[in-house]
Every structure is written in structure tokens, then in C-alpha cells.
Design a protein around this motif. Structure first.
Motif, mmCIF file in Angstrom:
data_model
loop_
_atom_site.group_PDB
_atom_site.id
_atom_site.type_symbol
_atom_site.label_atom_id
_atom_site.label_comp_id
_atom_site.label_asym_id
_atom_site.label_seq_id
_atom_site.Cartn_x
_atom_site.Cartn_y
_atom_site.Cartn_z
ATOM 1 N N ILE A 1 48.886 16.647 45.049
ATOM 2 C CA ILE A 1 47.529 16.626 45.709
ATOM 3 C C ILE A 1 47.559 17.288 46.947
ATOM 4 O O ILE A 1 48.325 17.190 47.774
ATOM 5 C CB ILE A 1 47.466 14.907 45.907
ATOM 6 C CG1 ILE A 1 47.501 13.875 44.939
ATOM 7 C CG2 ILE A 1 46.227 14.626 46.709
ATOM 8 C CD1 ILE A 1 46.465 14.081 43.831
ATOM 9 N N CYS A 2 46.432 18.267 47.038
ATOM 10 C CA CYS A 2 46.241 19.055 47.952
ATOM 11 C C CYS A 2 45.533 18.481 49.397
ATOM 12 O O CYS A 2 44.677 17.525 49.140
ATOM 13 C CB CYS A 2 45.463 20.110 47.621
ATOM 14 S SG CYS A 2 45.539 21.768 48.653
ATOM 15 N N SER A 3 46.185 19.079 50.351
ATOM 16 C CA SER A 3 45.207 18.935 51.953
ATOM 17 C C SER A 3 45.675 19.841 52.678
ATOM 18 O O SER A 3 46.455 20.796 52.522
ATOM 19 C CB SER A 3 45.834 17.468 52.440
ATOM 20 O OG SER A 3 44.755 16.890 53.447
ATOM 21 N N ALA A 4 44.989 19.841 53.874
ATOM 22 C CA ALA A 4 45.106 20.975 54.800
ATOM 23 C C ALA A 4 46.393 21.116 55.637
ATOM 24 O O ALA A 4 46.626 19.913 56.098
ATOM 25 C CB ALA A 4 43.787 21.366 55.746
ATOM 26 N N ALA A 5 47.067 22.065 55.747
ATOM 27 C CA ALA A 5 48.304 22.144 56.392
ATOM 28 C C ALA A 5 47.971 21.708 58.193
ATOM 29 O O ALA A 5 46.998 21.972 58.460
ATOM 30 C CB ALA A 5 48.835 23.373 56.707
ATOM 31 N N GLY A 6 48.587 20.692 58.493
ATOM 32 C CA GLY A 6 48.562 20.243 59.921
ATOM 33 C C GLY A 6 47.486 19.174 60.176
ATOM 34 O O GLY A 6 47.305 18.640 61.171
ATOM 35 N N SER A 7 46.999 18.556 58.850
ATOM 36 C CA SER A 7 46.018 17.582 59.092
ATOM 37 C C SER A 7 46.669 16.168 58.779
ATOM 38 O O SER A 7 47.813 16.209 58.136
ATOM 39 C CB SER A 7 44.792 17.846 58.025
ATOM 40 O OG SER A 7 45.589 17.251 56.784
ATOM 41 N N THR A 8 46.044 15.133 59.472
ATOM 42 C CA THR A 8 46.439 13.865 59.136
ATOM 43 C C THR A 8 46.406 13.492 57.641
ATOM 44 O O THR A 8 47.315 12.824 57.134
ATOM 45 C CB THR A 8 45.654 12.890 60.218
ATOM 46 O OG1 THR A 8 44.404 12.840 59.629
ATOM 47 C CG2 THR A 8 46.157 12.989 61.370
ATOM 48 N N SER A 9 45.471 14.006 56.953
ATOM 49 C CA SER A 9 45.500 13.721 55.537
ATOM 50 C C SER A 9 46.623 14.055 54.815
ATOM 51 O O SER A 9 47.046 13.416 53.895
ATOM 52 C CB SER A 9 44.146 14.557 55.100
ATOM 53 O OG SER A 9 42.924 14.213 55.736
ATOM 54 N N PHE A 10 47.387 15.148 55.213
ATOM 55 C CA PHE A 10 48.224 15.792 54.616
ATOM 56 C C PHE A 10 49.540 14.821 54.710
ATOM 57 O O PHE A 10 50.140 14.255 53.777
ATOM 58 C CB PHE A 10 48.628 17.243 55.094
ATOM 59 C CG PHE A 10 49.909 17.547 54.406
ATOM 60 C CD1 PHE A 10 50.055 18.154 53.110
ATOM 61 C CD2 PHE A 10 51.140 17.728 55.343
ATOM 62 C CE1 PHE A 10 51.143 18.670 52.558
ATOM 63 C CE2 PHE A 10 52.372 18.210 54.574
ATOM 64 C CZ PHE A 10 52.389 18.663 53.388
ATOM 65 N N ASP A 11 49.608 14.429 55.868
ATOM 66 C CA ASP A 11 50.716 13.309 56.565
ATOM 67 C C ASP A 11 50.371 12.024 55.610
ATOM 68 O O ASP A 11 51.537 11.609 55.219
ATOM 69 C CB ASP A 11 50.777 13.157 57.905
ATOM 70 C CG ASP A 11 51.099 14.237 58.752
ATOM 71 O OD1 ASP A 11 51.659 15.042 58.186
ATOM 72 O OD2 ASP A 11 50.817 14.477 59.820
ATOM 73 N N ASN A 12 49.157 11.581 55.251
ATOM 74 C CA ASN A 12 48.894 10.322 54.596
ATOM 75 C C ASN A 12 49.333 10.360 53.313
ATOM 76 O O ASN A 12 49.761 9.251 52.718
ATOM 77 C CB ASN A 12 47.507 10.021 54.954
ATOM 78 C CG ASN A 12 47.256 9.608 56.375
ATOM 79 O OD1 ASN A 12 47.986 9.069 57.177
ATOM 80 N ND2 ASN A 12 45.905 9.760 56.827
ATOM 81 N N ILE A 13 49.229 11.611 52.687
ATOM 82 C CA ILE A 13 49.612 11.575 51.273
ATOM 83 C C ILE A 13 51.123 11.372 50.964
ATOM 84 O O ILE A 13 51.175 10.423 50.050
ATOM 85 C CB ILE A 13 49.173 12.928 50.544
ATOM 86 C CG1 ILE A 13 47.806 13.239 50.543
ATOM 87 C CG2 ILE A 13 49.659 13.199 49.284
ATOM 88 C CD1 ILE A 13 47.492 14.808 50.365
ATOM 89 N N GLY A 14 51.841 11.675 51.760
ATOM 90 C CA GLY A 14 53.369 11.471 51.627
ATOM 91 C C GLY A 14 53.692 10.071 52.377
ATOM 92 O O GLY A 14 54.930 9.590 51.744
#
Length: 322
Positions: A200-213
Motif C-alpha cells: 500500500i503506497c503513500s507519500a514519504a513523510g506523510s502521516t498517512s504513510f505512518d498510519n499504514i504501518g
């Protein structure tokens, strides 16, 4: 999929060509500076913990003081006066977030809800919303760009949280969003809970990326420099989906007839404008502008202009102050 990839390449090439003639002062990012390597959730400290930011109410900003000064007559010694003397407000934002800050392929101009937030602040300082310089920044540069002073404000679908409050001042909340997932229309997944082990892709440095993990289903978080790069990766079958705020995903789905947005919001993402902490009077000024625009209908008109297809404009987020 070959047809979809070819169409994507054609659109991106056309956009780049037009952008070269744009009135924006910000150049398009060059390919060598936009690595496509996958990234995973940052590793914790050796003891298995991650330092927590100080507890705060991330929605509570600095209260405006007094009425707004007249445009062109900013208080001496204030940061607003510095911007006025310079002759332009510098806005940091992205160029590929459809509806919020994306480059119009016909005019080359960057436009959207976030850009209009910046224009309204420029109008309050100068009496002219066009006295603005738009600088394209990466998602992972939003905080540092406000800190180092390379931009005056960052309006870029940026979630206010306690960790970021350590480094920047945020305005009051100007938009309420929430994270969802975009997948192929052929996917049987109903939510992110059904995407364990999927990329699942998200932008580096975004909270969205952190939330996936953080998801219990354990999807594999894949980073790209920007959400436009995530869309290209999705269309090339390099990732199984994209996860970020619902409004951003809606813009992506509008560009790809083979995609759909699934599930309920699984996070709250309150958007705010970021500024350098050295100028609290500027944060109070920005909040006064936002307060006025909530009251006089400007916020509603901005919503209807860019997001009206989602339905009737909701009430603007109520300001909270420290």
C-alpha cells in the motif's frame, strides 16, 4: 494495464511540458531528485521504543489579537510587514494533489483548495491574492521548509499533530479529512483490514504513510515522493493500493476509471497551515484571516468551488485556541 500506463505517461509528459511555461516561480522537481525506491516504516530505537512528543491538543492554535490590519498597512516590526516589504507571500505546497494543490495541465498554474487558502492570506496582507509565490515542496519537506524559512506558510493537506507542533506553529484547523484506501475495482477488499501483506503506497513523510504501518492487518507500507507517484505505481501494478486522506483519494479515483475508494475513515486528519515558530504574531494573523473567512462565507465558497462534487458544504471546522 499497458494502455493505462501509456495514458499516464502521456498525461504526465503533457503536464511537464506546460509547466515549463507556467507563471509559477517553482520549477518541476527533476527526476534525479525524486528516487523511486521503496521505503518501510522507520525502525524503532534500540530499546524498542519511539520517543513520544509532548502531549498537546493539536487542534488548538494561537488566539488572534484584535482586528485585522488594513491590507498594505501591516504592523511595523511584524513578520507580515516583512512579507509586505518583500512584495509576495511564499506558499509551500505540492503540485499533484488534485482539488487541493495540483498543476492545471492547460494553464500550468498550481491551483486548488490549499492554494486558495494561501491566496486569501496574501489578499489580507496586500489586498491582492495574486501577490503569492508558489514553491513546490516534497511531502517530507513540509515541516523543514517552514522551519528554515524557505516558505512563509505550508498549506499542503498537512495534518496538525503534537509531533509537528514541536517544530512549527499551526493555524486553526481549516479542513477535516480522514484516511481511506484506494484499490482496483476488481479488488474484493472492503477496507484496509482486508489488505494484510499487500503493498500500500503513500507519500514519504506523510502521516498517512505512518498510519499504514500501524494497522493490525499488517499491510506493507511503500513510500513514494508524492501521491502522484503513488498513482503511477498503482497503475503499473507495482503496488496493490494507495492510502491517504479521503479527499485526495477521491481526486485520484476521478483520474482512474479502474480505481475505487473503500472502507470507512480509520483516522482523523485535521488540516492546518504550518508556519515558523519564531513569528507567533503571524500565526495569530493567519488565524484572524481564517476566522473572518469562516464568518463571511469565504470558506464555504472555497469548498463549493473545489469540493462541491462531494455534496453540500459542511460547516467549517470550529477554531480552537490555546
Amino acid at each position: 494495464m499497458r494502455i493505462r500506463a501509456a495514458l499516464t505517461a502521456t498525461v504526465l509528459a503533457a503536464t511537464a511540458a506546460l509547466a515549463g511555461c507556467a507563471g509559477d516561480s517553482s520549477p518541476l522537481p527533476v527526476t534525479p531528485d525524486r528516487p523511486q525506491a521503496d521505503a518501510v516504516t522507520p525502525a524503532p530505537a534500540p530499546d524498542g521504543t519511539k520517543p513520544a512528543p509532548p502531549a498537546c491538543n493539536p487542534r488548538a492554535s494561537l488566539r488572534p489579537t484584535g482586528s485585522l490590519p488594513e491590507p498594505g498597512d501591516m504592523p511595523a516590526g511584524s513578520y507580515m510587514a516583512t512579507i509586505q516589504e518583500r512584495g509576495r507571500l511564499v506558499l509551500g505546497t505540492s503540485q499533484d494533489t488534485l482539488l487541493f494543490s495540483s498543476r492545471n495541465p492547460f494553464t500550468g498554474e498550481i491551483e486548488g483548495f490549499d492554494v486558495d487558502m494561501g491566496r486569501q492570506i496574501a489578499e489580507a496582507i496586500f489586498g491582492d491574492p495574486d501577490k503569492i509565490q508558489i514553491k513546490v515542496i516534497g511531502y517530507d519537506k513540509r515541516v523543514s521548509s517552514a522551519v528554515d524559512g524557505s516558505v512563509d506558510i505550508v498549506a499542503d493537506t498537512m495534518t496538525a499533530n503534537c509531533e509537528r507542533w514541536v517544530d512549527v506553529n499551526f493555524s486553526s484547523i481549516y479542513y477535516e479529512a480522514g484516511q481511506k484506501v484506494l484499490v482496483s475495482k476488481s479488488s474484493k477488499a472492503k477496507s484496509i483490514a482486508d489488505l494484510g501483506g499487500k503493498k500500500i503506497c503513500s507519500a514519504a513523510g506523510s502521516t498517512s504513510f505512518d498510519n499504514i504501518g500501524k494497522e493490525k492487518s499488517k499491510p506493507i507500507a511503500v513510500a513514494r515522493p508524492a501521491f502522484g507517484d503513488c498513482l503511477v505505481a498503482f497503475q503499473r501494478n507495482e503496488v496493490d493500493g494507495i492510502s491517504t486522506d479521503d479527499t485526495i483519494l477521491a481526486g485520484m479515483a476521478a483520474q482512474d476509471p479502474y480505481a475505487k475508494v473503500i472502507g470507512d475513515k480509520f483516522t482523523q486528519e485535521p488540516y492546518a497551515i504550518a508556519m515558523n515558530k519564531e513569528h507567533p504574531e503571524f500565526a495569530r494573523f493567519v488565524n484572524a484571516v481564517l476566522e473572518r473567512n469562516r464568518a463571511n462565507g469565504t470558506w464555504k465558497k472555497t469548498y463549493e468551488k473545489w469540493l462541491g462534487d462531494f455534496g453540500q458544504a459542511p460547516p467549517p471546522p470550529k477554531a480552537q485556541y490555546r
